[in-house]
Write an enzyme that holds these catalytic residues in place. Structure first.
Site, PDB file in Angstrom:
ATOM      1  N   ARG A 151       0.808  -1.215   0.000  1.00  0.00           N
ATOM      2  CA  ARG A 151       0.000   0.000   0.000  1.00  0.00           C
ATOM      3  C   ARG A 151       0.844   1.269   0.000  1.00  0.00           C
ATOM      4  NH1 ARG A 151      -3.801  -1.269   5.029  1.00  0.00           N
ATOM      5  NH2 ARG A 151      -1.826  -2.142   5.720  1.00  0.00           N
ATOM      6  N   ALA A 160       9.074  -0.482   3.996  1.00  0.00           N
ATOM      7  CA  ALA A 160       9.849  -1.423   4.805  1.00  0.00           C
ATOM      8  C   ALA A 160       9.028  -1.801   6.027  1.00  0.00           C
ATOM      9  CB  ALA A 160      11.191  -0.819   5.227  1.00  0.00           C
ATOM     10  N   LYS A 162      12.246  -6.571   5.267  1.00  0.00           N
ATOM     11  CA  LYS A 162      11.178  -6.476   4.290  1.00  0.00           C
ATOM     12  C   LYS A 162      10.683  -7.882   3.962  1.00  0.00           C
ATOM     13  CE  LYS A 162      11.503  -3.955   0.734  1.00  0.00           C
ATOM     14  NZ  LYS A 162      10.059  -3.688   0.925  1.00  0.00           N
ATOM     15  N   GLY A 203       7.170  -8.716   4.351  1.00  0.00           N
ATOM     16  CA  GLY A 203       5.904  -9.035   4.988  1.00  0.00           C
ATOM     17  C   GLY A 203       4.801  -9.304   3.981  1.00  0.00           C
ATOM     18  N   GLY A 204       4.912  -8.675   2.809  1.00  0.00           N
ATOM     19  CA  GLY A 204       3.930  -8.893   1.753  1.00  0.00           C
ATOM     20  C   GLY A 204       4.288 -10.021   0.809  1.00  0.00           C
ATOM     21  N   GLU A 211      11.906  -7.536  -4.828  1.00  0.00           N
ATOM     22  CA  GLU A 211      12.278  -6.263  -4.216  1.00  0.00           C
ATOM     23  C   GLU A 211      13.786  -6.157  -4.025  1.00  0.00           C
ATOM     24  OE1 GLU A 211       8.116  -5.623  -1.693  1.00  0.00           O
ATOM     25  OE2 GLU A 211       9.879  -6.479  -0.711  1.00  0.00           O
TER      26      GLU A 211
END
Length: 237
Positions: free
Chosen positions: A34, A87, A99, A101-102, A108
């Site tokens: 997001r 982050a 990083k 979590g998604g 990335e």
């Protein structure tokens, strides 16, 4: 002064930083989540002419296309002019981050490593004294050897947990086909040592430790405004 959205403030700060640095955005690398989507919307609203955006995930690719950007195929581009992302945790002094979590950590990290300039956008709540204080460390492993990779991580005392999906039974699989594992480490004394250790475990594709990859970190403040951390020395502290 207390009604500001910290992430909107941080996105505004990232745009102002790019202008101040006079960065040519011929090819922009774009992270996931997001935070990045908000930045892209704000950039378009601010009059940034859409160019080529190389996404780190399928979700981001669809979003940049919808905003009028040309979606760059990561299989074609050898690098990007700048990379913007969020982050999950940040050590302000070192610029080290967690990083993934998604679930898009592989794309990335590759984009961040092949970018001339990296800017990360966070709120104050992401700042920690040590990585691992609040978040597990994501790791992507080979799907066909996930059980063996988990065993190798367990033997190191790292308490791995297979990340399970909310929408289906079974593990979370990344856009690039890897299985995601979360390591509940607690505060990490030496992130570089842990990174080296993880890379020695057969079956580990990539880790969510982003060390020496930040140039600037823009922090949105709860009381309105933002602050810029950096410049950091790429490759180390």
């Amino acid at each position: 002064m207390g009604d500001c959205d910290p992430m909107a403030e941080a996105s505004r700060g990232a745009l102002e930083l790019l202008r101040m640095l006079d960065v040519e955005l011929g090819v922009l690398g774009v992270g996931s989540g997001r935070t990045v989507l908000r930045f892209l919307h704000m950039a378009v609203d601010a009059g940034v002419e859409p160019g080529v955006a190389v996404p780190s995930s399928f979700e981001t690719g669809a979003a940049v296309y919808g905003l009028g950007w040309t979606v760059g195929d990561p299989r074609v581009y050898r690098g990007v002019d700048a990379y913007v992302d969020g982050a999950d945790e940040v050590e302000p002094g070192s610029g080290y981050m967690v990083k993934g979590g998604g679930g898009a950590l592989l794309g990335e990290k590759i984009l961040a490593s092949r970018s001339r300039l990296n800017i990360f956008i966070v709120g104050e709540d992401k700042l920690v004294g040590r990585l691992g204080e609040r978040m597990p460390i994501p790791v992507e492993v080979e799907p066909g050897f996930a059980a063996m990779a988990l065993a190798g991580l367990e033997e190191l005392g790292l308490k791995p947990r297979l990340r399970t999906s909310q929408g289906k039974r079974g593990p979370v699989v990344s856009d690039w086909g890897g299985v995601l594992v979360d390591l509940h480490t607690g505060p990490i004394e030496d992130p570089r040592d842990l990174e080296s250790t993880l890379r020695m475990v057969p079956g580990v594709r990539e880790t969510g430790l982003f060390l020496g990859l930040a140039d600037y970190i823009v922090v949105g403040l709860s009381g309105c405004g933002y602050k810029v951390l950096g410049p950091y020395r790429r490759g180390g502290v």
